[in-house]
Each structure stands twice: as C-alpha cells, then as structure tokens.
Design a protein around this motif. Structure first.
Motif, PDB file in Angstrom:
ATOM      1  N   GLN A  83      15.535 -32.298 116.191  1.00  0.00           N
ATOM      2  CA  GLN A  83      16.670 -31.752 115.455  1.00  0.00           C
ATOM      3  C   GLN A  83      16.460 -31.818 113.951  1.00  0.00           C
ATOM      4  N   GLN A 159      16.326 -26.329 105.921  1.00  0.00           N
ATOM      5  CA  GLN A 159      17.441 -26.921 106.663  1.00  0.00           C
ATOM      6  C   GLN A 159      16.957 -27.254 108.059  1.00  0.00           C
ATOM      7  N   MET A 162      18.981 -27.836 113.820  1.00  0.00           N
ATOM      8  CA  MET A 162      20.353 -27.843 114.327  1.00  0.00           C
ATOM      9  C   MET A 162      21.246 -26.992 113.420  1.00  0.00           C
ATOM     10  N   ALA A 163      21.187 -27.228 112.119  1.00  0.00           N
ATOM     11  CA  ALA A 163      22.014 -26.478 111.168  1.00  0.00           C
ATOM     12  C   ALA A 163      21.633 -25.008 111.167  1.00  0.00           C
ATOM     13  N   GLY A 165      20.240 -23.282 113.582  1.00  0.00           N
ATOM     14  CA  GLY A 165      20.685 -22.697 114.854  1.00  0.00           C
ATOM     15  C   GLY A 165      22.164 -22.358 114.844  1.00  0.00           C
ATOM     16  N   GLN A 166      22.963 -23.257 114.306  1.00  0.00           N
ATOM     17  CA  GLN A 166      24.407 -23.006 114.234  1.00  0.00           C
ATOM     18  C   GLN A 166      24.715 -21.824 113.326  1.00  0.00           C
ATOM     19  N   GLN A 167      24.056 -21.760 112.180  1.00  0.00           N
ATOM     20  CA  GLN A 167      24.295 -20.659 111.253  1.00  0.00           C
ATOM     21  C   GLN A 167      23.831 -19.322 111.832  1.00  0.00           C
ATOM     22  N   SER A 169      23.610 -18.548 115.064  1.00  0.00           N
ATOM     23  CA  SER A 169      24.543 -18.178 116.142  1.00  0.00           C
ATOM     24  C   SER A 169      25.804 -17.547 115.573  1.00  0.00           C
ATOM     25  N   LEU A 170      26.317 -18.133 114.527  1.00  0.00           N
ATOM     26  CA  LEU A 170      27.524 -17.608 113.897  1.00  0.00           C
ATOM     27  C   LEU A 170      27.268 -16.222 113.318  1.00  0.00           C
TER      28      LEU A 170
END
Length: 190
Positions: A83, A159, A162-163, A165-167, A169-170
């Motif tokens: 991560q 980055q 994890m960060a 991946g979240q960005q 996806s959004l």
C-alpha cells in the motif's frame, strides 16, 4: 487450448531492479509465443524499501518452517508495504509476432463469432466503459488491426497506491476524461 499455443515455443524474461538508496524499483516481464504474439509489462515504483524489506523477510522464513504467527506477520507486512508503494509508470504492450490475427480469428470462430462480431461487441462494451477516449480508440484500433496495442501510464505526483487507487476510482466514476489530471496516458492500437 489451441494447437498453435500448445506447439509454440515460449520465451519468458523477467527482471527486477531495486535501488536501496532511493527506494526506486522496476519490474519487467516479457513473454512471447514464437511466431504468434509478444507481450511486455513494465512497472516502475517509488518508496519500495518497505516492500523489499518485507519480501526479504518473507523469503528468509520460507527456508525455515514458519509457524502461523510468523506467516501472518509477514503477510501483514507485505500488505502494508504494498500500500505504501508509489506507482511511477506502467506500460503494457501486445505485438503481432506473425500469426496473431489468424490465431484470434480462429479462436473467435470456435466461439461462433466473426471478426466483425468481435469488433461490434467490443465497440458496444467500450461505449459504456468509463475510460478515457484515447484508451477506447487504442483498443478499437487493436481489435480492428490485431497488430499492436501499447498503453503507457505515468504518474506525475508521488502518492501511495492506496491513495492513487481511490482517486482513480472516483475519477473513473465521475468523469474519465479528468484522469489526465492524475495520470498521463499514452495509448495506441493498430
């Protein structure tokens, strides 16, 4: 499995480079089914030190007979370290090495599809897929020509995975064209 793949000569090449001082690492994986297809996958990461340390710890306990607690501890370290990795770049390539178009068309025929059917199904799926137009165009070009597909991604800002991946996806869910603010994509297909 098709006779072409069963009878093909395969070449596999992997490499891992790691700089302990900077924490940079690079993984490369290339394959070929001689006379049919060549593929490659390259990824570069930053902040790899924790991951490499966890990998080394995992390989050390493999020589022993680890107990459940040791195995769980190493797995936890690996997950945490993964991560923290920072993706710098990623590249995937598929290239015709001779008979890829014929091979794909034969595989499609076994499934009761023609190349035109495959192109239509792909176009329909891409129409509803939340991805940038450049990727859609590259995939469409590859499905049509079956010669090559090249996709490369670079991440300009550091980055962790994890960060990122979240960005991503959004962005994919809201507006795939805004991905260019997070990553740089180059894609081509023919």
């Amino acid at each position: 499995m098709s006779p072409e793949l069963v009878n093909a000569t395969y070449h596999l090449k992997t490499s891992l480079a790691y700089d302990d001082a900077s924490g940079a690492s690079e993984v490369k994986f290339a394959t070929s089914a001689e006379g049919i297809v060549k593929t490659s996958f390259n990824a570069a990461f930053g902040n790899s030190k924790a991951f490499m340390d966890a990998s080394l710890a995992a390989s050390k306990i493999q020589g022993d007979t680890p107990n459940l607690e040791q195995e769980l501890q190493v797995q936890s370290q690996m997950m945490t370290a993964m991560q923290s990795l920072e993706l710098k770049s990623l590249a995937v390539n598929i290239d015709n090495a001779g008979t890829l178009p014929q091979f794909i068309e034969a595989e499609l025929a076994q499934q009761g599809m023609t190349k035109d059917d495959f192109e239509a199904v792909t176009a329909q799926q891409l129409m509803y897929s939340p991805m940038p137009q450049e990727l859609k165009d590259a995939i469409t070009g590859f499905v049509s020509g079956m010669e090559s597909l090249s996709i490369s991604v670079t991440v300009p800002q550091s980055q962790n995975m994890m960060a990122l991946g979240q960005q991503l996806s959004l962005a994919m869910a809201q507006n795939p064209e805004t991905l260019s603010e997070l990553i740089k994509i180059n894609a081509s297909g023919k």
